[in-house]
Design a protein around this motif. Sequence first.
Motif, PDB file in Angstrom:
ATOM      1  N   VAL A  13      33.733  67.570  49.454  1.00 54.21           N
ATOM      2  CA  VAL A  13      33.694  67.654  47.992  1.00 54.21           C
ATOM      3  C   VAL A  13      34.335  66.430  47.333  1.00 54.21           C
ATOM      4  N   SER A  14      35.500  66.061  47.767  1.00 55.37           N
ATOM      5  CA  SER A  14      36.226  64.957  47.135  1.00 55.37           C
ATOM      6  C   SER A  14      35.417  63.654  47.094  1.00 55.37           C
ATOM      7  N   PRO A  15      34.783  63.217  48.184  1.00 57.02           N
ATOM      8  CA  PRO A  15      33.995  61.979  48.112  1.00 57.02           C
ATOM      9  C   PRO A  15      32.821  62.046  47.131  1.00 57.02           C
ATOM     10  N   ILE A  16      32.256  63.228  46.944  1.00 55.54           N
ATOM     11  CA  ILE A  16      31.144  63.384  46.006  1.00 55.54           C
ATOM     12  C   ILE A  16      31.621  63.163  44.577  1.00 55.54           C
ATOM     13  N   LEU A  17      32.829  63.592  44.270  1.00 55.86           N
ATOM     14  CA  LEU A  17      33.357  63.477  42.915  1.00 55.86           C
ATOM     15  C   LEU A  17      33.848  62.073  42.577  1.00 55.86           C
ATOM     16  N   LYS A  18      34.125  61.261  43.572  1.00 56.07           N
ATOM     17  CA  LYS A  18      34.600  59.901  43.331  1.00 56.07           C
ATOM     18  C   LYS A  18      33.408  58.998  43.041  1.00 56.07           C
ATOM     19  N   ARG A  19      33.483  58.267  41.951  1.00 52.95           N
ATOM     20  CA  ARG A  19      32.421  57.343  41.597  1.00 52.95           C
ATOM     21  C   ARG A  19      32.787  55.950  42.084  1.00 52.95           C
ATOM     22  N   PRO A  20      31.798  55.168  42.465  1.00 51.86           N
ATOM     23  CA  PRO A  20      32.108  53.793  42.865  1.00 51.86           C
ATOM     24  C   PRO A  20      32.575  52.994  41.655  1.00 51.86           C
ATOM     25  N   ASN A  21      33.345  51.950  41.922  1.00 53.42           N
ATOM     26  CA  ASN A  21      33.795  51.083  40.841  1.00 53.42           C
ATOM     27  C   ASN A  21      32.599  50.431  40.162  1.00 53.42           C
ATOM     28  N   ARG A  22      32.693  50.236  38.862  1.00 52.36           N
ATOM     29  CA  ARG A  22      31.689  49.465  38.131  1.00 52.36           C
ATOM     30  C   ARG A  22      32.003  47.995  38.352  1.00 52.36           C
ATOM     31  N   VAL A  23      30.968  47.192  38.437  1.00 48.11           N
ATOM     32  CA  VAL A  23      31.137  45.774  38.750  1.00 48.11           C
ATOM     33  C   VAL A  23      31.146  44.942  37.477  1.00 48.11           C
ATOM     34  N   GLN A  24      32.125  44.046  37.377  1.00 49.65           N
ATOM     35  CA  GLN A  24      32.175  43.067  36.310  1.00 49.65           C
ATOM     36  C   GLN A  24      32.339  41.683  36.924  1.00 49.65           C
ATOM     37  N   VAL A  25      32.186  40.658  36.091  1.00 45.46           N
ATOM     38  CA  VAL A  25      32.379  39.280  36.519  1.00 45.46           C
ATOM     39  C   VAL A  25      33.429  38.656  35.611  1.00 45.46           C
ATOM     40  N   ALA A  26      34.244  37.764  36.179  1.00 42.40           N
ATOM     41  CA  ALA A  26      35.299  37.107  35.407  1.00 42.40           C
ATOM     42  C   ALA A  26      35.299  35.619  35.718  1.00 42.40           C
ATOM     43  N   ALA A  27      35.684  34.832  34.719  1.00 47.68           N
ATOM     44  CA  ALA A  27      35.804  33.388  34.891  1.00 47.68           C
ATOM     45  C   ALA A  27      37.278  33.016  34.916  1.00 47.68           C
ATOM     46  N   LEU A  28      37.699  32.356  35.987  1.00 46.95           N
ATOM     47  CA  LEU A  28      39.051  31.809  36.050  1.00 46.95           C
ATOM     48  C   LEU A  28      38.938  30.363  35.581  1.00 46.95           C
ATOM     49  N   CYS A  29      39.109  30.177  34.278  1.00 48.57           N
ATOM     50  CA  CYS A  29      38.984  28.859  33.662  1.00 48.57           C
ATOM     51  C   CYS A  29      40.272  28.085  33.916  1.00 48.57           C
ATOM     52  N   TYR A  30      40.120  26.845  34.370  1.00 52.73           N
ATOM     53  CA  TYR A  30      41.314  26.048  34.671  1.00 52.73           C
ATOM     54  C   TYR A  30      41.071  24.579  34.355  1.00 52.73           C
ATOM     55  N   ARG A  31      42.172  23.840  34.311  1.00 48.07           N
ATOM     56  CA  ARG A  31      42.130  22.391  34.160  1.00 48.07           C
ATOM     57  C   ARG A  31      43.272  21.805  34.961  1.00 48.07           C
ATOM     58  N   GLY A  32      43.148  20.511  35.302  1.00 47.70           N
ATOM     59  CA  GLY A  32      44.180  19.847  36.078  1.00 47.70           C
ATOM     60  C   GLY A  32      44.117  20.223  37.546  1.00 47.70           C
ATOM     61  N   SER A  33      45.113  19.746  38.282  1.00 43.75           N
ATOM     62  CA  SER A  33      45.203  20.045  39.715  1.00 43.75           C
ATOM     63  C   SER A  33      46.656  19.971  40.148  1.00 43.75           C
ATOM     64  N   GLY A  34      46.911  20.492  41.335  1.00 41.16           N
ATOM     65  CA  GLY A  34      48.272  20.469  41.877  1.00 41.16           C
ATOM     66  C   GLY A  34      49.273  21.114  40.936  1.00 41.16           C
ATOM     67  N   ASP A  35      50.413  20.453  40.754  1.00 40.91           N
ATOM     68  CA  ASP A  35      51.458  20.993  39.879  1.00 40.91           C
ATOM     69  C   ASP A  35      51.066  20.980  38.407  1.00 40.91           C
ATOM     70  N   ASP A  36      50.030  20.224  38.053  1.00 38.18           N
ATOM     71  CA  ASP A  36      49.580  20.131  36.662  1.00 38.18           C
ATOM     72  C   ASP A  36      48.477  21.135  36.331  1.00 38.18           C
ATOM     73  N   LYS A  37      48.104  21.979  37.280  1.00 46.28           N
ATOM     74  CA  LYS A  37      47.014  22.939  37.059  1.00 46.28           C
ATOM     75  C   LYS A  37      47.441  23.986  36.031  1.00 46.28           C
ATOM     76  N   GLU A  38      46.521  24.291  35.125  1.00 49.86           N
ATOM     77  CA  GLU A  38      46.728  25.345  34.140  1.00 49.86           C
ATOM     78  C   GLU A  38      45.488  26.230  34.111  1.00 49.86           C
ATOM     79  N   VAL A  39      45.698  27.506  33.779  1.00 48.66           N
ATOM     80  CA  VAL A  39      44.596  28.443  33.631  1.00 48.66           C
ATOM     81  C   VAL A  39      44.553  28.912  32.172  1.00 48.66           C
ATOM     82  N   LEU A  40      43.367  29.308  31.754  1.00 53.46           N
ATOM     83  CA  LEU A  40      43.151  29.737  30.377  1.00 53.46           C
ATOM     84  C   LEU A  40      43.047  31.251  30.320  1.00 53.46           C
ATOM     85  N   LEU A  41      43.960  31.866  29.598  1.00 52.03           N
ATOM     86  CA  LEU A  41      43.915  33.308  29.363  1.00 52.03           C
ATOM     87  C   LEU A  41      43.466  33.560  27.936  1.00 52.03           C
TER      88      LEU A  41
END
Length: 152
Positions: A13-41
């Motif tokens: 019963v329990s597995p029937i009631l569990k729904r699979p996760n819905r799928v989304q896509v995300a962009a990890l936007c970044y600039r720079g490299s090494g110690d200068d790397k930054e990400v955009l939130l």
Amino acid sequence: MSSLLKQAWAEVVSPILKRPNRVQVAALCYRGSGDDKEVLLVTSRGTGRWILPKGWPMDGKNAAEAAREEAWEEAGVIEGQLDRAPIGEYSYDKTLDTGGVARCSAAVFPLKVEKLSADFPEADERTRKWVSPEEAADMVDEKGLRQLLRDF
């Protein structure tokens, strides 16, 4: 509850009631490299939490292209080098427009930002911020995303 009934619940019963996760896509936007790397939130529209630009898969686009489109709509990324392979995924609970909650898994695609626009579809609804990957990890709520950002 008898042990036989508990076993039947756990196995059938329990597995029937569990729904699979819905799928989304995300962009990890970044600039720079090494110690200068930054990400955009960006902030979410509903709660103001810090997140990556993300959304549902799109007809006619592969997952990476859909992530790029989300980066444009939510963060104003107009030029950048997109990695077509995800660097990982994380799970979270999304509150739907109906008020319900759906468990989602977001595949994360790196996007090296070359140009941003101040005029983008959700500019009036979101705030964006460049931060180090470590600082970004401290700003987001999702445990799996925190680890992805720290590993990035």
